[in-house]
Design a protein around this motif. Structure first.
Motif, short mmCIF file in Angstrom:
data_model
loop_
_atom_site.label_atom_id
_atom_site.label_comp_id
_atom_site.label_asym_id
_atom_site.label_seq_id
_atom_site.Cartn_x
_atom_site.Cartn_y
_atom_site.Cartn_z
N PHE A 46 -20.22 -11.58 36.46
CA PHE A 46 -19.03 -12.16 37.62
C PHE A 46 -18.80 -13.62 37.35
N LYS A 74 -20.31 -11.56 48.73
CA LYS A 74 -21.45 -10.80 48.89
C LYS A 74 -20.94 -9.45 48.51
N ARG A 76 -19.26 -6.27 46.47
CA ARG A 76 -19.03 -5.97 45.24
C ARG A 76 -17.61 -5.98 44.79
N ASN A 78 -15.33 -4.60 42.03
CA ASN A 78 -15.19 -3.44 41.09
C ASN A 78 -14.08 -3.65 40.29
#
Lengths: 202, 202
Positions: A46, A74, A76, A78
């Motif tokens: 990331f 914080k 995720r 995807n």
């Protein structure tokens, strides 16, 4: 630090669309999902040094500005469109009823929504970044000397309008990844990989 | 002519997955959808000079090879994942019960399914294209002289295994778009834009 800003002229500004038909019901929020994928994701990684602004100008309550802050995010992100669209939905839900133009609501740490305009976001970005407008007729990126903080402006499938372009004239340098007209997500993927190759990547 | 070949080690080989949860139910067919988007799509355009091979090696009937032939494709390839996944589903459905290893079923004009293996497809491709394996440690693409017909091999999120790499040794040149590990769709977007910039683009 890299900032990517996309203006989505038809993207819905309330979570009134179907995750099962993003292209048909959301004003092309699927484009924003792929844009975020290209801005932030590596294979098993990331990019924390990225900020992305989505400027939504579709019905019923334009504008809405959604900010993804890589260094603080914080939740995720995807790679698939549907789960990213769900985050955008959450942000739009959190932004319902927002009245103050300058107020930003934190949806999750690192994810924010506000009523900021395209011009607001550009002015804010200019304070600490060199601004580039990605355009077929711009200077090839290979010939540009990029400083430490860079920001790139892109249009959606309709592109930026004449008023937006007039606003950017003189404050953003036009740069290009090629003569063809590419999808926003492909341009962002190219820019990220290209910047990584520089001796001192932004 | 550009060929892109991806080996998807876990991608399901029957249409037994949910369009509403591709990452969770299909063995990551969402990766293949984004790969196809990057291989074929321009903003308001389509690359007819592209062929894409998906090599699916997941349960329950591996392998399945799905071929998208840009010059002949009559079905519309939309940019969003869900509609592309639906095409893959149709191809897998058409391929159910296929027994002959060499037989290819036409799903739509330009879209085909067969039981060909990764090795079969590589051998077939070698007949008329120079073969490149995209790998972090390869030669930078900027230093490669690409001929008229080029083919690129990529792995999915798990990458290619040692056996696949051994098979490619000596027949595919390792080339690289950078030292980081990038998502397949980003690499393909980069390669396409990079090839477009060459004096005689493949």
């Amino acid at each position: 630090m890299r900032t990517f800003i996309i203006k989505a002229n038809e993207a819905h500004t309330r979570p009134d669309f179907k995750l099962s038909d993003l292209p048909g019901t959301s004003g092309r929020i699927d484009i924003l999902c792929r844009f975020l994928n290209s801005a932030f994701l590596l294979s098993h990684g990331f990019r924390k040094n990225v900020r992305a602004w989505l400027l939504l100008y579709g019905p019923p309550e334009p504008p809405k500005a959604i900010r993804f802050e890589g260094s603080r995010l914080k939740v995720r992100l995807n790679p698939d469109e549907r789960s990213t669209a769900r985050l955008i939905m959450k942000a739009l839900k959190a932004g319902e009823g927002l009245r103050e133009p300058g107020k930003e609501v934190e949806v999750y740490p690192g994810l924010y929504v506000s009523n900021r305009t395209f011009e607001d976001v550009i002015r804010l970005t200019l304070k600490n970044s060199a601004l580039y407008y990605l355009h077929e007729e711009g200077k090839p990126v290979e010939e540009v000397r990029f400083p430490t903080n860079v920001a790139f402006v892109l249009g959606d499938h309709k592109g930026l309008g004449p008023e937006d372009e007039m606003f950017l004239d003189g404050i953003a340098e036009r740069v290009s990844v090629g003569k063809k007209s590419y999808l926003a997500s492909h341009v962002v993927a190219y820019i990220n990989i290209f910047l990584d190759s520089l001796p001192n990547p932004p």
